[in-house]
Design a protein around this motif. Structure first.
Motif, PDB file in Angstrom:
ATOM      1  N   GLU A  96       0.834  -1.206   0.000  1.00  0.00           N
ATOM      2  CA  GLU A  96       0.000   0.000   0.000  1.00  0.00           C
ATOM      3  C   GLU A  96       0.868   1.254   0.000  1.00  0.00           C
ATOM      4  O   GLU A  96       1.812   1.384   0.776  1.00  0.00           O
ATOM      5  CB  GLU A  96      -0.890   0.015   1.249  1.00  0.00           C
ATOM      6  CG  GLU A  96      -1.690   1.299   1.408  1.00  0.00           C
ATOM      7  CD  GLU A  96      -2.177   1.534   2.826  1.00  0.00           C
ATOM      8  OE1 GLU A  96      -2.874   2.542   3.039  1.00  0.00           O
ATOM      9  OE2 GLU A  96      -1.839   0.726   3.712  1.00  0.00           O
ATOM     10  N   ALA A  97       0.535   2.182  -0.884  1.00  0.00           N
ATOM     11  CA  ALA A  97       1.173   3.491  -0.892  1.00  0.00           C
ATOM     12  C   ALA A  97       0.265   4.473  -0.161  1.00  0.00           C
ATOM     13  O   ALA A  97      -0.951   4.464  -0.356  1.00  0.00           O
ATOM     14  CB  ALA A  97       1.419   3.957  -2.314  1.00  0.00           C
ATOM     15  N   TYR A  98       0.838   5.293   0.688  1.00  0.00           N
ATOM     16  CA  TYR A  98       0.014   6.224   1.464  1.00  0.00           C
ATOM     17  C   TYR A  98       0.748   7.550   1.631  1.00  0.00           C
ATOM     18  O   TYR A  98       1.972   7.631   1.506  1.00  0.00           O
ATOM     19  CB  TYR A  98      -0.342   5.635   2.833  1.00  0.00           C
ATOM     20  CG  TYR A  98       0.842   5.255   3.700  1.00  0.00           C
ATOM     21  CD1 TYR A  98       1.407   6.157   4.604  1.00  0.00           C
ATOM     22  CD2 TYR A  98       1.413   3.984   3.621  1.00  0.00           C
ATOM     23  CE1 TYR A  98       2.478   5.806   5.406  1.00  0.00           C
ATOM     24  CE2 TYR A  98       2.495   3.624   4.412  1.00  0.00           C
ATOM     25  CZ  TYR A  98       3.021   4.539   5.308  1.00  0.00           C
ATOM     26  OH  TYR A  98       4.099   4.189   6.094  1.00  0.00           O
ATOM     27  N   ARG A  99      -0.027   8.587   1.895  1.00  0.00           N
ATOM     28  CA  ARG A  99       0.504   9.922   2.096  1.00  0.00           C
ATOM     29  C   ARG A  99       1.119  10.016   3.490  1.00  0.00           C
ATOM     30  O   ARG A  99       0.579   9.461   4.450  1.00  0.00           O
ATOM     31  CB  ARG A  99      -0.601  10.972   1.963  1.00  0.00           C
ATOM     32  CG  ARG A  99      -1.274  11.012   0.604  1.00  0.00           C
ATOM     33  CD  ARG A  99      -2.437  12.002   0.634  1.00  0.00           C
ATOM     34  NE  ARG A  99      -1.995  13.349   0.929  1.00  0.00           N
ATOM     35  CZ  ARG A  99      -1.748  14.286   0.014  1.00  0.00           C
ATOM     36  NH1 ARG A  99      -1.887  14.007  -1.276  1.00  0.00           N
ATOM     37  NH2 ARG A  99      -1.350  15.492   0.359  1.00  0.00           N
ATOM     38  N   ILE A 100       2.233  10.740   3.597  1.00  0.00           N
ATOM     39  CA  ILE A 100       2.817  10.872   4.923  1.00  0.00           C
ATOM     40  C   ILE A 100       2.169  12.001   5.726  1.00  0.00           C
ATOM     41  O   ILE A 100       2.455  12.148   6.911  1.00  0.00           O
ATOM     42  CB  ILE A 100       4.339  11.084   4.857  1.00  0.00           C
ATOM     43  CG1 ILE A 100       4.685  12.477   4.336  1.00  0.00           C
ATOM     44  CG2 ILE A 100       5.004  10.010   4.036  1.00  0.00           C
ATOM     45  CD1 ILE A 100       6.111  12.855   4.600  1.00  0.00           C
ATOM     46  N   ASP A 101       1.291  12.773   5.070  1.00  0.00           N
ATOM     47  CA  ASP A 101       0.580  13.811   5.817  1.00  0.00           C
ATOM     48  C   ASP A 101      -0.834  13.381   6.183  1.00  0.00           C
ATOM     49  O   ASP A 101      -1.706  14.217   6.409  1.00  0.00           O
ATOM     50  CB  ASP A 101       0.549  15.131   5.045  1.00  0.00           C
ATOM     51  CG  ASP A 101      -0.143  15.028   3.694  1.00  0.00           C
ATOM     52  OD1 ASP A 101      -0.536  13.904   3.310  1.00  0.00           O
ATOM     53  OD2 ASP A 101      -0.295  16.068   3.025  1.00  0.00           O
ATOM     54  N   GLU A 102      -1.054  12.056   6.262  1.00  0.00           N
ATOM     55  CA  GLU A 102      -2.338  11.586   6.772  1.00  0.00           C
ATOM     56  C   GLU A 102      -2.530  12.149   8.182  1.00  0.00           C
ATOM     57  O   GLU A 102      -1.581  12.174   8.980  1.00  0.00           O
ATOM     58  CB  GLU A 102      -2.361  10.061   6.829  1.00  0.00           C
ATOM     59  CG  GLU A 102      -2.425   9.377   5.484  1.00  0.00           C
ATOM     60  CD  GLU A 102      -2.460   7.859   5.617  1.00  0.00           C
ATOM     61  OE1 GLU A 102      -2.278   7.355   6.756  1.00  0.00           O
ATOM     62  OE2 GLU A 102      -2.678   7.186   4.597  1.00  0.00           O
ATOM     63  N   PRO A 103      -3.737  12.608   8.512  1.00  0.00           N
ATOM     64  CA  PRO A 103      -3.949  13.209   9.828  1.00  0.00           C
ATOM     65  C   PRO A 103      -3.501  12.335  10.989  1.00  0.00           C
ATOM     66  O   PRO A 103      -2.940  12.837  11.970  1.00  0.00           O
ATOM     67  CB  PRO A 103      -5.460  13.462   9.850  1.00  0.00           C
ATOM     68  CG  PRO A 103      -5.816  13.665   8.419  1.00  0.00           C
ATOM     69  CD  PRO A 103      -4.938  12.718   7.653  1.00  0.00           C
ATOM     70  N   GLU A 104      -3.721  11.023  10.903  1.00  0.00           N
ATOM     71  CA  GLU A 104      -3.339  10.171  12.026  1.00  0.00           C
ATOM     72  C   GLU A 104      -1.832  10.141  12.223  1.00  0.00           C
ATOM     73  O   GLU A 104      -1.347  10.039  13.364  1.00  0.00           O
ATOM     74  CB  GLU A 104      -3.855   8.740  11.816  1.00  0.00           C
ATOM     75  CG  GLU A 104      -3.215   8.009  10.649  1.00  0.00           C
ATOM     76  CD  GLU A 104      -3.619   6.551  10.585  1.00  0.00           C
ATOM     77  OE1 GLU A 104      -3.050   5.752  11.333  1.00  0.00           O
ATOM     78  OE2 GLU A 104      -4.524   6.233   9.775  1.00  0.00           O
ATOM     79  N   LEU A 105      -1.066  10.263  11.130  1.00  0.00           N
ATOM     80  CA  LEU A 105       0.387  10.262  11.256  1.00  0.00           C
ATOM     81  C   LEU A 105       0.888  11.603  11.792  1.00  0.00           C
ATOM     82  O   LEU A 105       1.771  11.644  12.658  1.00  0.00           O
ATOM     83  CB  LEU A 105       1.031   9.950   9.905  1.00  0.00           C
ATOM     84  CG  LEU A 105       0.602   8.644   9.247  1.00  0.00           C
ATOM     85  CD1 LEU A 105       1.393   8.403   7.962  1.00  0.00           C
ATOM     86  CD2 LEU A 105       0.767   7.473  10.198  1.00  0.00           C
ATOM     87  N   LEU A 106       0.333  12.693  11.282  1.00  0.00           N
ATOM     88  CA  LEU A 106       0.706  14.010  11.801  1.00  0.00           C
ATOM     89  C   LEU A 106       0.355  14.128  13.279  1.00  0.00           C
ATOM     90  O   LEU A 106       1.110  14.711  14.067  1.00  0.00           O
ATOM     91  CB  LEU A 106      -0.011  15.108  11.012  1.00  0.00           C
ATOM     92  CG  LEU A 106       0.360  15.264   9.534  1.00  0.00           C
ATOM     93  CD1 LEU A 106      -0.490  16.358   8.896  1.00  0.00           C
ATOM     94  CD2 LEU A 106       1.839  15.564   9.365  1.00  0.00           C
ATOM     95  N   LEU A 107      -0.792  13.559  13.663  1.00  0.00           N
ATOM     96  CA  LEU A 107      -1.221  13.641  15.059  1.00  0.00           C
ATOM     97  C   LEU A 107      -0.282  12.844  15.958  1.00  0.00           C
ATOM     98  O   LEU A 107       0.043  13.286  17.068  1.00  0.00           O
ATOM     99  CB  LEU A 107      -2.658  13.128  15.187  1.00  0.00           C
ATOM    100  CG  LEU A 107      -3.282  13.251  16.583  1.00  0.00           C
ATOM    101  CD1 LEU A 107      -3.303  14.701  17.044  1.00  0.00           C
ATOM    102  CD2 LEU A 107      -4.702  12.665  16.583  1.00  0.00           C
ATOM    103  N   TRP A 108       0.160  11.673  15.498  1.00  0.00           N
ATOM    104  CA  TRP A 108       1.090  10.886  16.300  1.00  0.00           C
ATOM    105  C   TRP A 108       2.397  11.645  16.530  1.00  0.00           C
ATOM    106  O   TRP A 108       2.904  11.717  17.660  1.00  0.00           O
ATOM    107  CB  TRP A 108       1.379   9.552  15.625  1.00  0.00           C
ATOM    108  CG  TRP A 108       2.529   8.833  16.265  1.00  0.00           C
ATOM    109  CD1 TRP A 108       3.779   8.652  15.740  1.00  0.00           C
ATOM    110  CD2 TRP A 108       2.570   8.238  17.567  1.00  0.00           C
ATOM    111  NE1 TRP A 108       4.582   7.977  16.621  1.00  0.00           N
ATOM    112  CE2 TRP A 108       3.865   7.714  17.761  1.00  0.00           C
ATOM    113  CE3 TRP A 108       1.624   8.110  18.581  1.00  0.00           C
ATOM    114  CZ2 TRP A 108       4.238   7.061  18.937  1.00  0.00           C
ATOM    115  CZ3 TRP A 108       1.998   7.461  19.763  1.00  0.00           C
ATOM    116  CH2 TRP A 108       3.294   6.947  19.917  1.00  0.00           C
TER     117      TRP A 108
END
Length: 285
Positions: A83-95
């Motif tokens: 899976e390719a995903y954005r690194i600015d997903e809210p859950e990642l920024l929140l962590w």
């Protein structure tokens, strides 16, 4: 708080903690030259924190816009699923945000920088602005210590010490330096990095599988480190890059000089020495 020299230990603790989120740490390792430019990355992070803390509103907004623009172009890949995903997903920024704030607050309070519980909650709430700057909706971000503890309780099942986390762990203990600086790294840096690791919440030690002294012992060591580092005159410490404090004082006048006594109240020690919001979440979980 951000002018205190113990913030450097807090920043290293944040890196250890952030590496325990598999998707977040992959985003860093797959999109940066972390291994060869670690010092540059740390200075860029310090520059953003310093700009948001001591810069003008316009400078802080520009710094946030730069961060959001960079993140918008970056992707990471899950090696297990493809899976390719954005690194600015809210859950990642929140962590990343919560790991930083918990580390800053935990290490500084345990090192002897005394805040009332109300002031600690105010500190968490003030960081809703830094969360907004990196692209988070402030309404989704913990605004006090209780919210921070609840967040860690919810997030704990998603954490793991995978290969990337262990790579970060090894790197932080032995960062690349000039051969002439290897003795200093072994004598000084490893002690600082070890203390930052020991200051992690118990669940982090369990995930890494590496033991640490008890919380009371770690708190005593943090207080000793804080007392030692604070003996270095502020005007000397503030000469280190990126010199945000000196520029802010030059812009605003000497009354803007940060000092703990300017909080204007009697000092109070934390409720439970050695326990952070992440600690309480780990215990409750």
């Amino acid at each position: 708080m951000h002018g205190d020299p113990v913030m450097w230990i807090a920043g290293i603790r944040a890196l250890y903690l952030q590496a325990l989120h598999p998707r977040a740490v992959r985003g860093v390792l797959q999109n940066s030259d972390f291994r060869r430019d670690a010092w540059g990355r740390l200075l860029r992070t310090a520059n953003f924190v310093g700009t948001a803390t001591y810069g003008t509103t316009e400078a802080a907004e520009r710094a946030g816009a730069r961060v959001r623009k960079i993140h918008d172009t970056l992707r990471a890949t899950d090696p297990d699923t493809g899976e390719a995903y954005r690194i600015d997903e809210p859950e990642l920024l929140l962590w990343v945000h919560c790991a930083e704030i918990d580390s800053y607050l935990n290490v500084l309070r345990r090192s002897g920088f005394r805040l009332t519980d109300a002031e600690a909650d105010r500190y968490v709430a003030e960081h809703l602005q830094s969360a907004r700057l990196v692209g988070l909706d402030p309404g989704t971000v913990p605004a006090d210590r209780a919210g921070l503890a609840a967040y860690f309780t919810r997030t704990r099942p998603e954490l793991a010490a995978g290969p990337e986390a262990r790579e970060v762990y090894d790197f932080l203990l032995r960062p690349p330096v000039h051969p002439l600086l290897v003795p200093a790294r072994e004598l000084l840096w490893r002690r600082v990095a070890r203390l930052a690791y020991d200051a992690l919440p118990p669940f982090a030690h369990q995930l890494y599988g590496r033991p640490a002294p008890g919380p009371v012992t770690v708190t005593l060591r943090l207080r000793a480190a804080g007392a030692l580092l604070r003996r270095v005159p502020a005007q000397v410490r503030w000469q280190l890059p990126p010199k945000h404090i000196l520029r802010a004082v030059a812009r605003l006048g000497p009354e803007a000089r940060p000092a703990p006594h300017r909080l204007g109240r009697a000092h109070a020690v934390p409720d439970v020495p050695g326990q952070s919001d992440a600690d309480r979440a780990g215990t409750a979980g």
